[in-house]
Design an enzyme around this catalytic site. Structure first.
Site: not given
Lengths: 220, 197
Positions: B105-107, B102
């Site tokens: 963000c850091s999905c 991702c």
């Protein structure tokens, strides 16, 4: 808006880390920050997940990078709370300094002004009353978007040509949802881009898939 | 870079201060926070995803369902909720190697993999995986054979991906429970293979 959070394809970060086993929270404060942020994005500040991501994207690059992942969450939680005037700017810093013995005056608690917002359903999946505008196999182009507000179209995927790989169910549009301007649910497409379309003829050969909201696409 | 963060208080100190302020206003109940933390420390982690993978390895019908409707098949094993509302499963094969990132963000698919590890949230991973995936995977210790095509999935909206790794040789007689113990978080993101026992 373009922000430090939009990292795809940017250079200069050094090699990727080798994975190691690690607990979910390396230090107790990380768990506290996680829980405070989850509670802040909904119940306490009256905002939502997209507003949280937009808060992350509005952080100063130092605030985004220096304190690590859960520090970044903490900074975004503080921003959401000051946006909703649950806290005054500087309140957290003042309290932390008092806690370690500094003679600092704390700002008064302001009157909260939480957004007038209610989600129509939990999560981000919604229904729309029309079918998808694009079909699997169709060639699509991403728009040249540079909005002042939030967007989920990464910089490296703007003005690129790809092929629809899959049509996903409609989702709330973060661009408007994050700023309480409506849910605007729309179909999402997983679009396949050849690496050479993104990074030029000398790119490593691979296919990049990304989810693209319907309003980011055009057929030209 | 702009001003160095000198005089900057540590996030640990600021987290403590924020919790105090919200508790004093009766906006936060520390017991609720404790429950969140415990859930993600003890109950929600990559073992959930490993059970999904092991079931798919041992049950061809389940595997077919999982690849066709990941959300429903994963929910059938009891895993769903935030960050797993629309799940898609990608199958590693001899010809194709999938890897998930991702960049915004850091999905990450919390219900099946828990909270993301630090490397997944790191700028080097998020930046590099969509530009030089073969090189980035090599930096992380995975050499993808030259003839195997790489497919990168940037979860830039709310679709969450789980990679179904290839079952290692020598496990033909193993049951699902034993197999689940072999499956690693890294293999379910696509930065590693499941090693043969």
């Amino acid at each position: 808006m373009d922000s430090i959070a939009d990292m795809g394809g940017t250079q200069g970060w050094g090699p990727a880390r080798i994975p190691t086993d690690e607990p979910p929270f390396a230090e107790p404060w990380e768990g506290r920050s996680f829980a405070l942020t989850v509670l802040t994005m909904g119940r306490i500040s009256g905002r939502n997940l997209d507003a949280f991501r937009h808060a992350l994207g509005r952080l100063h690059p130092v605030d985004y990078l220096v304190d690590g992942y859960y520090g970044r969450w903490l900074n975004a939680a503080e921003l959401m709370l000051t946006d909703s005037t649950v806290l005054a700017p500087g309140a957290v810093d003042a309290r932390a300094r008092r806690n370690r013995g500094e003679d600092v005056e704390e700002p008064a608690f302001p009157e909260p002004t939480r957004p007038d917002y209610q989600a129509t359903a939990p999560g981000s999946l919604r229904e729309v009353d029309h079918g998808p505008a694009f079909g699997v196999g169709e060639v699509v182009h991403t728009k040249d978007l540079h909005p002042q507000g939030p967007t989920k179209l990464p910089r490296y995927l703007r003005r690129r040509t790809g092929t629809v790989h899959a049509v996903r169910p409609p989702h709330v549009l973060p661009d408007t949802h994050a700023v309480f301007a409506g849910e605007n649910p729309q179909h999402v497409y997983t679009v396949a881009f050849p690496s050479t379309e993104l990074w030029g003829p000398d790119a490593e050969p691979f296919t990049l898939h990304a989810e693209v909201f319907e309003s980011y696409l055009e057929t030209r | 870079m702009t001003d160095a963060p000198s005089g900057r208080l540590s996030p640990a100190l600021r987290t403590e201060a924020l919790e105090q302020l919200l508790v004093e206003r009766e906006l936060v109940d520390p017991a609720v926070m404790d429950a969140f933390i415990t859930t993600y420390e003890r109950d929600v982690g990559p073992l959930n995803g490993a059970r999904v993978v092991a079931r798919a390895w041992t049950d061809p019908e389940y595997r077919a369902w999982l690849l066709q409707d990941g959300t429903a098949a994963i929910k059938d094993l009891g895993y769903g909720g935030p960050q797993g509302e629309h799940m898609v499963v990608l199958e590693q094969t001899e010809d194709v190697h999938h890897v998930v990132v991702c960049t915004l963000c850091s999905c990450y698919p919390w219900p099946v993999l828990g909270l993301p590890p630090s490397w997944y949230k790191d700028p080097a991973y998020r930046a590099g995986m969509v530009r030089t995936p073969r090189r980035t995977l090599r930096e992380m210790g995975l050499e993808v054979p030259e003839g195997r095509e790489i497919q990168v999935w940037d979860s830039s909206a709310e679709v969450r991906y789980l990679v179904l790794p290839r079952r290692p040789a020598g496990t033909e007689e193993w049951d699902a429970e034993a197999l689940a113990a072999l499956v690693t978080r890294d293999a379910m993101v696509g930065v590693a293979e499941v090693a043969a026992p």
